[in-house]
Design a protein around this motif. Structure first.
Motif, PDB file in Angstrom:
ATOM      1  N   PRO A   1      14.308  84.994 -94.070  1.00  0.00           N
ATOM      2  CA  PRO A   1      13.385  86.351 -93.708  1.00  0.00           C
ATOM      3  C   PRO A   1      13.475  86.330 -95.138  1.00  0.00           C
ATOM      4  CG  PRO A   1      16.276  86.427 -94.071  1.00  0.00           C
ATOM      5  CD  PRO A   1      16.526  84.751 -93.451  1.00  0.00           C
ATOM      6  N   ASP A   2      12.253  85.274 -95.855  1.00  0.00           N
ATOM      7  CA  ASP A   2      12.172  86.385 -97.453  1.00  0.00           C
ATOM      8  C   ASP A   2      11.298  87.346 -97.947  1.00  0.00           C
ATOM      9  OD1 ASP A   2      12.892  82.925 -97.119  1.00  0.00           O
ATOM     10  OD2 ASP A   2      10.957  82.233 -98.196  1.00  0.00           O
ATOM     11  N   VAL A   3      10.789  87.898 -96.954  1.00  0.00           N
ATOM     12  CA  VAL A   3      10.490  88.980 -97.475  1.00  0.00           C
ATOM     13  C   VAL A   3      11.345  89.823 -97.748  1.00  0.00           C
ATOM     14  CG1 VAL A   3       8.667  91.232 -96.253  1.00  0.00           C
ATOM     15  CG2 VAL A   3       7.971  88.993 -95.982  1.00  0.00           C
ATOM     16  N   ALA A   4      12.366  89.891 -96.483  1.00  0.00           N
ATOM     17  CA  ALA A   4      13.518  91.391 -96.440  1.00  0.00           C
ATOM     18  C   ALA A   4      14.403  90.601 -98.231  1.00  0.00           C
ATOM     19  CB  ALA A   4      14.357  90.893 -95.790  1.00  0.00           C
TER      20      ALA A   4
ATOM     21  N   GLU B   1      19.057  93.892 -96.627  1.00  0.00           N
ATOM     22  CA  GLU B   1      20.642  93.375 -96.745  1.00  0.00           C
ATOM     23  C   GLU B   1      21.245  93.388 -95.159  1.00  0.00           C
ATOM     24  OE1 GLU B   1      23.813  91.531 -97.369  1.00  0.00           O
ATOM     25  OE2 GLU B   1      22.283  91.467 -98.453  1.00  0.00           O
ATOM     26  N   GLU B   2      21.049  94.410 -94.400  1.00  0.00           N
ATOM     27  CA  GLU B   2      21.120  94.257 -93.187  1.00  0.00           C
ATOM     28  C   GLU B   2      20.464  93.341 -92.289  1.00  0.00           C
ATOM     29  OE1 GLU B   2      23.988  98.420 -92.915  1.00  0.00           O
ATOM     30  OE2 GLU B   2      21.553  98.941 -91.669  1.00  0.00           O
ATOM     31  N   LEU B   3      18.720  93.453 -92.660  1.00  0.00           N
ATOM     32  CA  LEU B   3      17.951  92.334 -91.638  1.00  0.00           C
ATOM     33  C   LEU B   3      18.154  91.291 -91.971  1.00  0.00           C
ATOM     34  CD1 LEU B   3      14.936  94.103 -92.267  1.00  0.00           C
ATOM     35  CD2 LEU B   3      15.917  94.311 -90.523  1.00  0.00           C
ATOM     36  N   VAL B   4      18.752  91.273 -92.940  1.00  0.00           N
ATOM     37  CA  VAL B   4      19.157  89.619 -93.226  1.00  0.00           C
ATOM     38  C   VAL B   4      20.686  88.927 -92.152  1.00  0.00           C
ATOM     39  CG1 VAL B   4      19.858  87.974 -95.257  1.00  0.00           C
ATOM     40  CG2 VAL B   4      18.299  88.826 -95.891  1.00  0.00           C
ATOM     41  N   LEU B   5      21.840  89.906 -92.105  1.00  0.00           N
ATOM     42  CA  LEU B   5      22.490  89.512 -91.682  1.00  0.00           C
ATOM     43  C   LEU B   5      22.276  89.300 -90.497  1.00  0.00           C
ATOM     44  CD1 LEU B   5      25.571  92.380 -93.648  1.00  0.00           C
ATOM     45  CD2 LEU B   5      24.916  89.578 -93.368  1.00  0.00           C
ATOM     46  N   TRP B   6      21.285  90.649 -89.911  1.00  0.00           N
ATOM     47  CA  TRP B   6      21.102  90.923 -87.931  1.00  0.00           C
ATOM     48  C   TRP B   6      20.328  89.940 -88.065  1.00  0.00           C
ATOM     49  CZ3 TRP B   6      19.324  96.822 -87.237  1.00  0.00           C
ATOM     50  CH2 TRP B   6      20.009  97.214 -88.298  1.00  0.00           C
TER      51      TRP B   6
ATOM     52  N   GLU C   1      15.263  89.169 -84.694  1.00  0.00           N
ATOM     53  CA  GLU C   1      14.822  88.017 -84.736  1.00  0.00           C
ATOM     54  C   GLU C   1      13.212  88.834 -85.211  1.00  0.00           C
ATOM     55  OE1 GLU C   1      12.506  84.074 -83.253  1.00  0.00           O
ATOM     56  OE2 GLU C   1      13.310  85.059 -82.181  1.00  0.00           O
ATOM     57  N   LEU C   2      12.553  88.413 -86.752  1.00  0.00           N
ATOM     58  CA  LEU C   2      12.018  89.192 -87.589  1.00  0.00           C
ATOM     59  C   LEU C   2      10.543  88.346 -87.086  1.00  0.00           C
ATOM     60  CD1 LEU C   2      13.737  89.239 -91.069  1.00  0.00           C
ATOM     61  CD2 LEU C   2      13.098  91.180 -89.028  1.00  0.00           C
ATOM     62  N   ASP C   3       9.400  88.820 -87.190  1.00  0.00           N
ATOM     63  CA  ASP C   3       8.398  87.903 -86.611  1.00  0.00           C
ATOM     64  C   ASP C   3       8.499  86.564 -87.830  1.00  0.00           C
ATOM     65  OD1 ASP C   3       5.817  88.370 -84.805  1.00  0.00           O
ATOM     66  OD2 ASP C   3       5.221  88.258 -86.878  1.00  0.00           O
ATOM     67  N   ASP C   4       7.580  85.438 -86.718  1.00  0.00           N
ATOM     68  CA  ASP C   4       7.244  84.526 -87.992  1.00  0.00           C
ATOM     69  C   ASP C   4       6.783  85.586 -88.682  1.00  0.00           C
ATOM     70  OD1 ASP C   4       8.690  83.104 -86.227  1.00  0.00           O
ATOM     71  OD2 ASP C   4       6.838  81.837 -85.527  1.00  0.00           O
ATOM     72  N   ALA C   5       5.047  85.900 -88.345  1.00  0.00           N
ATOM     73  CA  ALA C   5       4.163  86.174 -90.040  1.00  0.00           C
ATOM     74  C   ALA C   5       5.439  87.390 -91.206  1.00  0.00           C
ATOM     75  CB  ALA C   5       3.935  87.496 -89.722  1.00  0.00           C
TER      76      ALA C   5
END
Length: 463
Positions: A288-291, A256-261, A270-274
C-alpha cells in the motif's frame, strides 16, 4: 563582462559569485512569475490612473508585461540567477521588450511589498483549489458510506476490539475531520485575502498611490493598514501551514488504518492495484505504497511549519533576508497536499471492502459484551455489578474457547438468574449496532441522518 545589477548604483564591485548563488531565490520563486506579472499589471494601471507616470508609458508597460506573460504561458521565459529573483527577472524581460521606460514600473513599490503580494495571490489561488479537492474527498467518503450502510466492522480503542460500528460511521468520522479542514482553510483565506502592495520597503511611499484601487483590481477583500506589518507579515503562510499540518495528520491517521485493514492479518479491504506497488524480490507482495507515502509526507509538512516558525521567531521589523526562506516550504506543502488529496480520493473511491472478512471479524470477538451488561442493567442490576458478571463470563469464554453467542442458557443462568432467552437477540451484532441511534451514534438511522447533514454541507459548495 558582468551585467550591471538593477540596484547596482551604490556598489563599486560585483557580487561574489558564491554570494550571488547563495542569495538568489529564482531557483524556486519563479513559481510566482504569473502572480508577479498579474500584480504588476494592476500596479501600472494604478500608476497611470493616478498620474504618477504618463498614461502612454503605463499603456506601453502594460503591453510589455502582457508580452512577457504570453512568453511565460508558452514556456519561453528564461530565468537567470544573475537577476536574483522572480521580480528582477520579470523586470529584465520587460526592459528587453520595451526599453528603459519599463523601469518606471517599479515606481512607488519595493520588492518587499511586491513579494508579499505575490505570495498572497499565490496562496489565495492554491487554498481555493485545495479546499475544492477536500470537498471532493468528503463527497467520495459520503458515497462510499452510503453504498456500504449494511457493513459492520469492529470498532477499536487502544487498537483492541471495543464495539461494532457501521463502516459508514467510521468513514463519516473522517468526513467530519475533513469538513473541519475545509473550514480551517477558508478561515485562513480571510487573512490571505489582504493586499500589501503600496507599502513600499516598510514606510509607505511619497507617491499618491491608490491601494484600494489595486486591491479591487486584484480581487482582494481589504488592504493592510500598517506598511511595516504588510511587508513583514508571514502569519498568513503560518496559518496555511498549520491548517495543512492538521489536514495531513488526518490523512495520515486514515492511511495508517488502510495499511492495517489491507494486511492479511486484518483483511478488511483491498486497495485497487492502481494505488499499490509490488516487490522486486517477493512476487506475492502488494504494497500500500500510496497510503504509506502520504503517511510519510506528513512529516515534511510538519517540518515546513516548524521551519518557518523558527525563521520568524527572532526577526525584528520590518523586512529581513531571512524571509526568503518562507517560500520553498510553502510551495512544497501546496504540492504535497494537492497530490495527496487527489490520490487519496481515488484510493478510497476504488477501495474494495471484503465483506466476508469483516462479518467474520465482528462475530468472533467480545465487542458485544457492553450490550450484555446493559441487558442486565435493564433487568434491574446496577451497572457495576453487571460489569463484573459479564467480565467473568468473558473470562469463562476465553478459557472455554467460545464467544458470548456460544454460551448456553444454562451457563448464562449460572452467571445470573436475570438472563432470559431474549439475551441472544440483544447481543446479535446487528442489534448491537442498530440500537445506538442517539445523536451521533453508529445506528443505521443515526448514520443516515449524518449522511443527510454531509450532503447538505456538500450542496453548499455546489451552489
Amino acid at each position: 563582462m558582468a551585467e550591471t545589477k538593477l540596484w547596482g548604483g551604490r556598489f563599486t564591485k560585483p557580487t561574489n559569485e558564491i554570494v550571488e548563488e547563495f542569495t538568489a531565490s529564482i531557483q524556486f520563486d519563479q513559481k510566482l512569475a504569473a502572480q508577479d506579472i498579474k500584480g504588476s499589471l494592476a500596479h501600472v494601471k494604478m500608476l497611470g490612473r493616478q498620474g504618477i507616470i504618463p498614461e502612454a508609458d503605463a499603456a506601453k508597460i502594460a503591453d510589455g508585461l502582457l508580452a512577457v506573460q504570453a512568453k511565460l504561458m508558452q514556456g519561453e521565459l528564461q530565468f537567470s540567477v544573475q537577476h536574483e529573483d522572480v521580480h528582477m527577472n520579470v523586470e529584465k524581460h520587460l526592459l528587453d521588450e520595451i526599453g528603459p521606460v519599463g523601469g518606471k514600473l517599479h515606481t512607488g513599490r519595493s520588492r518587499n511589498d511586491q513579494v508579499a503580494l505575490d505570495m498572497h495571490l499565490y496562496l489565495k489561488e492554491e487554498v481555493a483549489e485545495i479546499a475544492g479537492l477536500l470537498v471532493r474527498l468528503v463527497e467520495v467518503l459520503a458515497e462510499k458510506a452510503e453504498s456500504h450502510l449494511d457493513v459492520i466492522i469492529p470498532g477499536y480503542t487502544h487498537l483492541q476490539r471495543a464495539q461494532p460500528v457501521l463502516l459508514a460511521h467510521h468513514l463519516l468520522a473522517y468526513a467530519g475531520m475533513f469538513r473541519r479542514d475545509v473550514e480551517r482553510l477558508l478561515d485562513a483565506q480571510k487573512r490571505i485575502d489582504m493586499m500589501p502592495l503600496g507599502s513600499g520597503a516598510l514606510a509607505g511611499t511619497t507617491f499618491p498611490v491608490d491601494r484600494e484601487f489595486v486591491a479591487e483590481e486584484l480581487g482582494f477583500a481589504r488592504v493592510y493598514e500598517n506598511s511595516m506589518d504588510a511587508v513583514s507579515d508571514r502569519d498568513f503562510i503560518l496559518e496555511f501551514l498549520s491548517a495543512a499540518s492538521i489536514l495531513m495528520m488526518h490523512l495520515s491517521r486514515f492511511c495508517e488504518e488502510l495499511v492495517l485493514w489491507s494486511s492479511t492479518e486484518f483483511g478488511f479491504v483491498e486497495l485497487d492495484d492502481a494505488y499499490c506497488t509490488g516487490s522486486s524480490i517477493m512476487p506475492q507482495k502488494k504494497n500500500p505504497d500510496v497510503a504509506e507515502l502520504i503517511r510519510g509526507k506528513t512529516g515534511r509538512v510538519y517540518g515546513n511549519l516548524f521551519g518557518l516558525l523558527t525563521v520568524l521567531k527572532g526577526l525584528p521589523l520590518a523586512y529581513n533576508k531571512d524571509l526568503q526562506e518562507d517560500k520553498e516550504g510553502m510551495f512544497d506543502t501546496v504540492e504535497t497536499l494537492k497530490t495527496s488529496l487527489l490520490l487519496f480520493a481515488g484510493m478510497i473511491e476504488t477501495m474494495h471492502v471484503r465483506r466476508e472478512n469483516v462479518e467474520k471479524a465482528v462475530r468472533e470477538d467480545f465487542s458485544n459484551a457492553t450490550d450484555l451488561a446493559d441487558y442486565l442493567v435493564r433487568k434491574g442490576l446496577p451497572f457495576r455489578q453487571a460489569h463484573e458478571v459479564i467480565g467473568k463470563l468473558v473470562l469463562f469464554c476465553i478459557t472455554e474457547g467460545k464467544f458470548l453467542a456460544d454460551v448456553t442458557m444454562e451457563e448464562y443462568k449460572d452467571a445470573s438468574e436475570l438472563f432470559e432467552a431474549d439475551l441472544y437477540e440483544a447481543i446479535d451484532v446487528r442489534t448491537v449496532v442498530n440500537v445506538r441511534n442517539s445523536l451521533g451514534g453508529t445506528g443505521t438511522e443515526s448514520v443516515k441522518r449524518q449522511l443527510v447533514q454531509v450532503k447538505e454541507w456538500l450542496a453548499g459548495f455546489a451552489e
